[in-house]
Motif scaffolding. Structure first.
Motif, PDB file in Angstrom:
ATOM      1  N   ARG A   1       0.828  -1.223   0.000  1.00  0.00           N
ATOM      2  CA  ARG A   1       0.000   0.000   0.000  1.00  0.00           C
ATOM      3  C   ARG A   1       0.853   1.261   0.000  1.00  0.00           C
ATOM      4  O   ARG A   1       0.366   2.343  -0.286  1.00  0.00           O
ATOM      5  CB  ARG A   1      -0.941   0.006   1.218  1.00  0.00           C
ATOM      6  CG  ARG A   1      -1.977  -1.100   1.199  1.00  0.00           C
ATOM      7  CD  ARG A   1      -2.996  -0.922   2.316  1.00  0.00           C
ATOM      8  NE  ARG A   1      -2.378  -0.923   3.632  1.00  0.00           N
ATOM      9  CZ  ARG A   1      -2.084  -2.011   4.321  1.00  0.00           C
ATOM     10  NH1 ARG A   1      -2.335  -3.205   3.812  1.00  0.00           N
ATOM     11  NH2 ARG A   1      -1.535  -1.908   5.527  1.00  0.00           N
ATOM     12  N   VAL A   2       2.130   1.100   0.364  1.00  0.00           N
ATOM     13  CA  VAL A   2       3.032   2.256   0.387  1.00  0.00           C
ATOM     14  C   VAL A   2       3.415   2.612  -1.043  1.00  0.00           C
ATOM     15  O   VAL A   2       3.924   1.785  -1.784  1.00  0.00           O
ATOM     16  CB  VAL A   2       4.307   1.941   1.208  1.00  0.00           C
ATOM     17  CG1 VAL A   2       5.270   3.121   1.169  1.00  0.00           C
ATOM     18  CG2 VAL A   2       3.944   1.591   2.645  1.00  0.00           C
ATOM     19  N   LYS A   3       3.161   3.845  -1.432  1.00  0.00           N
ATOM     20  CA  LYS A   3       3.465   4.276  -2.797  1.00  0.00           C
ATOM     21  C   LYS A   3       4.280   5.569  -2.777  1.00  0.00           C
ATOM     22  O   LYS A   3       4.236   6.343  -1.824  1.00  0.00           O
ATOM     23  CB  LYS A   3       2.168   4.534  -3.587  1.00  0.00           C
ATOM     24  CG  LYS A   3       1.283   3.293  -3.760  1.00  0.00           C
ATOM     25  CD  LYS A   3       1.878   2.329  -4.765  1.00  0.00           C
ATOM     26  CE  LYS A   3       0.854   1.326  -5.234  1.00  0.00           C
ATOM     27  NZ  LYS A   3       1.001  -0.008  -4.832  1.00  0.00           N
ATOM     28  N   THR A   4       5.027   5.781  -3.851  1.00  0.00           N
ATOM     29  CA  THR A   4       5.803   7.014  -4.001  1.00  0.00           C
ATOM     30  C   THR A   4       5.660   7.514  -5.434  1.00  0.00           C
ATOM     31  O   THR A   4       5.150   6.796  -6.301  1.00  0.00           O
ATOM     32  CB  THR A   4       7.287   6.770  -3.652  1.00  0.00           C
ATOM     33  OG1 THR A   4       7.957   8.020  -3.593  1.00  0.00           O
ATOM     34  CG2 THR A   4       7.970   5.894  -4.694  1.00  0.00           C
ATOM     35  N   GLU A   5       6.124   8.722  -5.693  1.00  0.00           N
ATOM     36  CA  GLU A   5       5.989   9.300  -7.027  1.00  0.00           C
ATOM     37  C   GLU A   5       7.112   8.855  -7.948  1.00  0.00           C
ATOM     38  O   GLU A   5       8.250   8.689  -7.536  1.00  0.00           O
ATOM     39  CB  GLU A   5       5.983  10.832  -6.942  1.00  0.00           C
ATOM     40  CG  GLU A   5       4.686  11.409  -6.418  1.00  0.00           C
ATOM     41  CD  GLU A   5       4.613  12.924  -6.600  1.00  0.00           C
ATOM     42  OE1 GLU A   5       5.565  13.501  -7.153  1.00  0.00           O
ATOM     43  OE2 GLU A   5       3.616  13.510  -6.179  1.00  0.00           O
ATOM     44  N   ALA A   6       6.751   8.658  -9.222  1.00  0.00           N
ATOM     45  CA  ALA A   6       7.723   8.369 -10.277  1.00  0.00           C
ATOM     46  C   ALA A   6       7.115   8.893 -11.569  1.00  0.00           C
ATOM     47  O   ALA A   6       6.074   9.561 -11.551  1.00  0.00           O
ATOM     48  CB  ALA A   6       8.010   6.873 -10.358  1.00  0.00           C
TER      49      ALA A   6
END
Length: 221
Positions: A185-190
């Motif tokens: 569930r942990v997401k980051t920007e790319a």
């Protein structure tokens, strides 16, 4: 926690002083509770070793001993004397990568000088009974750094081209990029192929177990 070591020589001596001791013995001195399993406490061993060696960085994105320019890495070793898993180095940047060079990269700084500390890692050995091995201080040779640089450039090119989701654990000869998150569930920007912002799992740089095995075999004299 001990005061930071004043020299590389003092750091290595501290590491030698804890070689042959168990996690249980070291935890008792540090007044830390030993977890029954490291499955959900993967950072515990590092914290224990940092306490005894006087590391000051904590979770900051700098070397563990910034005054000495040295990074600490523990390696879980199996009964055969070889690393049981790949070694996490640092978080991989997924944005703002254009113009980034190997020479100025965070990972190169981390790997410029490393104190390797082998530890027993077989799961059938109770955590409290696992022993710390003898330390090894290492800097990459020109050939090793070239290998690392080539892998890094290949991986960063894919990120810059928006192909982060096409990177697999097979990409890179000795350096790989893998998801680095507590859960999915942990997401980051790319960025995607067309430059559009996307959300993806955080990634980390890892050294393959075959490479750390080579380091231990080559430099332990």
């Amino acid at each position: 926690m001990k005061t930071p070591p004043s020299s590389e020589k003092e750091l290595i001596q501290r590491a030698r002083d804890i070689a042959g001791l168990s996690f249980g013995e070291l935890a008792q001195v540090a007044q830390m509770k030993v977890p029954e399993s490291l499955k959900y406490d993967k950072g515990w061993v590092g914290q224990l070793l940092e306490w005894h060696l006087g590391a000051t960085a904590g979770s900051k994105p700098i070397q563990d001993f910034p005054e000495l320019g040295i990074e600490l890495k523990s390696i879980p070793i199996g009964y055969n004397g070889k690393p049981l898993e790949s070694t996490f180095v640092c978080v991989a940047p997924l944005t703002g990568v254009h113009g980034l060079t190997w020479e100025k990269s965070h990972i190169r700084n981390k790997l410029s000088r490393v104190l390797w500390l082998p530890v027993e890692g077989e799961r059938d050995i109770p955590v409290t009974d696992r022993l710390v091995g003898s330390p090894l201080i290492w800097s990459p040779s020109k050939q090793e750094e070239l290998q690392l640089k080539n892998d890094w450039e290949e991986l960063m090119d894919l990120i810059a081209l928006g192909k982060v989701n096409q990177i697999t654990a097979h990409t890179g000869e000795i350096l790989q990029i893998r998801p680095k998150a507590a859960n999915s569930r942990v997401k980051t920007e790319a960025y995607g192929v067309t430059g559009q912002p996307i959300k993806t799992l955080p990634r980390g740089f890892y050294l393959r177990a075959a490479f750390t095995s080579y380091i231990l075999q080559t430099y332990f004299i």
